[in-house]
Design a protein around this motif. Sequence first.
Motif, PDB file in Angstrom:
ATOM      1  N   HIS A  49      86.324  44.069 107.459  1.00  0.00           N
ATOM      2  CA  HIS A  49      85.182  43.845 108.353  1.00  0.00           C
ATOM      3  C   HIS A  49      85.146  42.370 108.721  1.00  0.00           C
ATOM      4  O   HIS A  49      84.825  41.518 107.890  1.00  0.00           O
ATOM      5  CB  HIS A  49      83.875  44.262 107.681  1.00  0.00           C
ATOM      6  CG  HIS A  49      82.704  44.246 108.618  1.00  0.00           C
ATOM      7  ND1 HIS A  49      81.433  44.614 108.240  1.00  0.00           N
ATOM      8  CD2 HIS A  49      82.601  43.910 109.942  1.00  0.00           C
ATOM      9  CE1 HIS A  49      80.614  44.507 109.269  1.00  0.00           C
ATOM     10  NE2 HIS A  49      81.301  44.065 110.312  1.00  0.00           N
ATOM     11  N   LEU A  60      91.306  50.587 108.419  1.00  0.00           N
ATOM     12  CA  LEU A  60      90.137  50.547 109.304  1.00  0.00           C
ATOM     13  C   LEU A  60      89.723  49.093 109.473  1.00  0.00           C
ATOM     14  O   LEU A  60      89.471  48.395 108.483  1.00  0.00           O
ATOM     15  CB  LEU A  60      88.979  51.360 108.723  1.00  0.00           C
ATOM     16  CG  LEU A  60      87.678  51.369 109.535  1.00  0.00           C
ATOM     17  CD1 LEU A  60      87.908  51.912 110.940  1.00  0.00           C
ATOM     18  CD2 LEU A  60      86.601  52.185 108.822  1.00  0.00           C
ATOM     19  N   SER A  85      87.711  48.948 115.687  1.00  0.00           N
ATOM     20  CA  SER A  85      86.439  49.138 116.386  1.00  0.00           C
ATOM     21  C   SER A  85      85.727  47.801 116.504  1.00  0.00           C
ATOM     22  O   SER A  85      85.610  47.065 115.521  1.00  0.00           O
ATOM     23  CB  SER A  85      85.556  50.138 115.631  1.00  0.00           C
ATOM     24  OG  SER A  85      84.372  50.415 116.344  1.00  0.00           O
ATOM     25  N   ILE A 137      77.531  50.161 105.548  1.00  0.00           N
ATOM     26  CA  ILE A 137      78.991  50.212 105.630  1.00  0.00           C
ATOM     27  C   ILE A 137      79.594  50.030 104.241  1.00  0.00           C
ATOM     28  O   ILE A 137      80.473  50.791 103.808  1.00  0.00           O
ATOM     29  CB  ILE A 137      79.511  49.135 106.600  1.00  0.00           C
ATOM     30  CG1 ILE A 137      79.212  49.539 108.047  1.00  0.00           C
ATOM     31  CG2 ILE A 137      81.011  48.896 106.407  1.00  0.00           C
ATOM     32  CD1 ILE A 137      79.487  48.446 109.055  1.00  0.00           C
ATOM     33  N   VAL A 181      83.041  54.732 109.111  1.00  0.00           N
ATOM     34  CA  VAL A 181      83.547  54.476 107.759  1.00  0.00           C
ATOM     35  C   VAL A 181      83.541  55.763 106.944  1.00  0.00           C
ATOM     36  O   VAL A 181      84.519  56.092 106.251  1.00  0.00           O
ATOM     37  CB  VAL A 181      82.707  53.379 107.070  1.00  0.00           C
ATOM     38  CG1 VAL A 181      83.116  53.234 105.607  1.00  0.00           C
ATOM     39  CG2 VAL A 181      82.864  52.053 107.796  1.00  0.00           C
ATOM     40  N   LEU A 235      86.957  46.714 111.386  1.00  0.00           N
ATOM     41  CA  LEU A 235      85.701  46.591 112.124  1.00  0.00           C
ATOM     42  C   LEU A 235      85.496  45.134 112.504  1.00  0.00           C
ATOM     43  O   LEU A 235      85.745  44.238 111.695  1.00  0.00           O
ATOM     44  CB  LEU A 235      84.519  47.057 111.271  1.00  0.00           C
ATOM     45  CG  LEU A 235      84.585  48.460 110.669  1.00  0.00           C
ATOM     46  CD1 LEU A 235      83.377  48.692 109.766  1.00  0.00           C
ATOM     47  CD2 LEU A 235      84.643  49.510 111.761  1.00  0.00           C
ATOM     48  N   ARG A 244      75.262  46.560 107.825  1.00  0.00           N
ATOM     49  CA  ARG A 244      76.288  45.937 106.977  1.00  0.00           C
ATOM     50  C   ARG A 244      76.271  46.539 105.580  1.00  0.00           C
ATOM     51  O   ARG A 244      77.317  46.895 105.021  1.00  0.00           O
ATOM     52  CB  ARG A 244      76.044  44.430 106.901  1.00  0.00           C
ATOM     53  CG  ARG A 244      77.068  43.661 106.074  1.00  0.00           C
ATOM     54  CD  ARG A 244      76.528  42.303 105.667  1.00  0.00           C
ATOM     55  NE  ARG A 244      75.364  42.421 104.793  1.00  0.00           N
ATOM     56  CZ  ARG A 244      74.658  41.384 104.342  1.00  0.00           C
ATOM     57  NH1 ARG A 244      74.988  40.156 104.710  1.00  0.00           N
ATOM     58  NH2 ARG A 244      73.620  41.571 103.546  1.00  0.00           N
ATOM     59  N   GLN A 258      78.895  52.502 113.295  1.00  0.00           N
ATOM     60  CA  GLN A 258      79.972  52.003 112.427  1.00  0.00           C
ATOM     61  C   GLN A 258      79.971  52.671 111.057  1.00  0.00           C
ATOM     62  O   GLN A 258      81.042  52.980 110.510  1.00  0.00           O
ATOM     63  CB  GLN A 258      79.861  50.482 112.258  1.00  0.00           C
ATOM     64  CG  GLN A 258      80.221  49.683 113.498  1.00  0.00           C
ATOM     65  CD  GLN A 258      78.995  49.206 114.242  1.00  0.00           C
ATOM     66  OE1 GLN A 258      77.916  49.791 114.112  1.00  0.00           O
ATOM     67  NE2 GLN A 258      79.126  48.145 115.024  1.00  0.00           N
ATOM     68  N   CYS A 262      85.626  53.949 119.399  1.00  0.00           N
ATOM     69  CA  CYS A 262      84.225  53.609 119.657  1.00  0.00           C
ATOM     70  C   CYS A 262      83.366  54.724 119.061  1.00  0.00           C
ATOM     71  O   CYS A 262      83.318  55.827 119.611  1.00  0.00           O
ATOM     72  CB  CYS A 262      83.962  53.483 121.155  1.00  0.00           C
ATOM     73  SG  CYS A 262      82.211  53.210 121.545  1.00  0.00           S
ATOM     74  N   LEU A 264      76.541  45.163 115.350  1.00  0.00           N
ATOM     75  CA  LEU A 264      76.121  46.054 114.275  1.00  0.00           C
ATOM     76  C   LEU A 264      74.765  46.658 114.621  1.00  0.00           C
ATOM     77  O   LEU A 264      73.777  45.941 114.765  1.00  0.00           O
ATOM     78  CB  LEU A 264      76.022  45.294 112.949  1.00  0.00           C
ATOM     79  CG  LEU A 264      77.323  44.857 112.287  1.00  0.00           C
ATOM     80  CD1 LEU A 264      77.030  44.239 110.927  1.00  0.00           C
ATOM     81  CD2 LEU A 264      78.290  46.017 112.145  1.00  0.00           C
TER      82      LEU A 264
END
Length: 646
Positions: free
Chosen positions: A510, A475, A447, A496, A461, A477, A493, A457, A540, A451
């Motif tokens: 990430h 995953l 993805s 996440i 997660v 990001l 952030r 996002q 997305c 942010l």
Amino acid sequence: MPGDEFSRLRGEIYLSYVPGDPEGLRALVRGLSRPRAEADPVLEGMVLLRAASLRPGAAAPDEALERLPHLGRNPLLDRCVADALRGREGAEEGLRRRADQPDGERAAFACAGSAGLTPFDAGRTAAALSPDRDPETLVDVLGYAAASGFRELSPRIRGLLTRPLPWGVLEEARAALADLEESPPGPSGSAPPPASGGAASLTQTLFHGDPTRPGRGSSGGVGTLVREFGAALTDLGLGVLSLVGYDSRECAYPYVARESAGSGGPIRRVPVYLSSPAPAGFSGASGRIARSVLRALRSEPARPGILHVRFLDDASRASALAARILGIPLAVTLTPDPHRSVCGPDGRIRGRSGEELRDLVNRIWIGDDLLAWARGVLAIGRNTLSETLIRYYPQLEDTRGRVFAGVDEGVRISVPAPDLDVPALLGDPRRDLGLDPAAVGRPALLSVGRLGAVKGQANLVRAWASRGLWMRYNLVLVGGDLENPSSEERLVRDEIRESVPRECLGRICHLPALPNEAVRALLRWFSARRPREGFDVYVCPSLKEEFGLSILEAMAEGLPVCAPLAGGPSTYIRNGVNGFLVDTRDAESLGRELRAALERCGQDPARVERIKREARRTVEERYSLDAMAREYADFYRRAIGTEVEK
């Protein structure tokens, strides 16, 4: 009348009331309000002031005069007061009284500057330019002094430059000096810059992020589009200038006044002192935004053929006001939001109250203003005008003096990609969230995006971790300034990281925002490889996407995509054929639908390959940047050449 409850309300108001009738404005507020909600005096004030601003007359309306003692207490009302007073007489004494009150000086000067009034002489203005004033007061008084042509205040302004004041104040002082020293005596005139010769030129504004910082701050796909789109238009002979907002209070990154966007034309940054981060800070700084855009447009050697704004917010409205002052035609992008999001899935209005309702009403009225002022109206999506926008903007039935176009957005089909050691990038041990090098070969959910809470996002997660997807899929990001995050970036952030269970560490990576060429290289790497078990998927997780440029880029590289049901992706994704549409409203819905989509294809590699081919073919045939640029260029040239019927 077809459509949801809100579209019917808009149609009824359009047919029953003339523009500016306070009863029609109240009908909108009532229709959007939560049942049995208490009356909101701020909204009633907005109604009365908007009605007054739309009513012709040379004298300041009573509704605005009655609000002068309360200036500075609500930014939306302050902007409405300035609108109602613009170019009218009779408010000078009330503004002077408000400026002499302990909490009213800044707001009175700001209102006078926004409304184009000159109630304060040079002596009173000099007193307000004391270095012990707060930064916002100094910024607004400096703007007023420059607009009023007070050359005798130049020495006092130069004195401010020797003081240890915030950078945003010093920059406003430098701009005020430039205005005073380059303009004739007296209030700054509204004469436009010299008319351009040769090819028609476009100026476009961007106050949501910076196109040189894709994926960082509030700069997402639109920032990348502005840069690449400018290059494509330049290739077609249309000169492009991009005015990019720069928050001179936050100073989140080094300020460069002007730089090249390669073949996409110059980028000129427009410093604006925002009271709070964008976009929330736009309403309180609308006068400052208009002033900064005016300065930028006046100082260019050639007058733009047209100014294009793309958002329904106070920054776009302020930019449009600057264009109107200079007689520059306006192009506006209209989107179905926020109108489309007024109703729930059942088509009934979801009642609101408080700040949420005020913001919604303000954005709806901004859309109405921009449409009323526009020479050209553009919709994202070929059929959006006729199928969606007409429901929420019934005034679109009147086409006199305007040019219309519905254009599908596009991306570059072929992008020269830099050499990128993707396994090393993903497994870099210096990252707090990086892949275990031994796990890089597992299939991945990928993805890319700035942010932001609306980008979803953290939901992704949680969906990945709680639905057991982490046991099979990594995953990855990409997005955000992870070292020097904005306040919104920091919140997302941290959310996440708080959402990653300990057992999932080493399975999630990430990466910070990457240049677009590097993003395309990353997408290409994932598309080309064949994991042993499963396949790589682009996800997305946005709560909604107006169109979804990052989705198109993933499709162009041949990745299967999962995109939001809400918004534009449903116009080009055929579920199960060239991608998947999933419910992204929350982590539970997203996890359930992601798992179902992955399981449907997990046992059928041939189907995955067909989806990848169809995804690439969809973009190549319908959504290329070059095709989009040709349609936009035709739209701009038609709009520039159209005389608006008065």
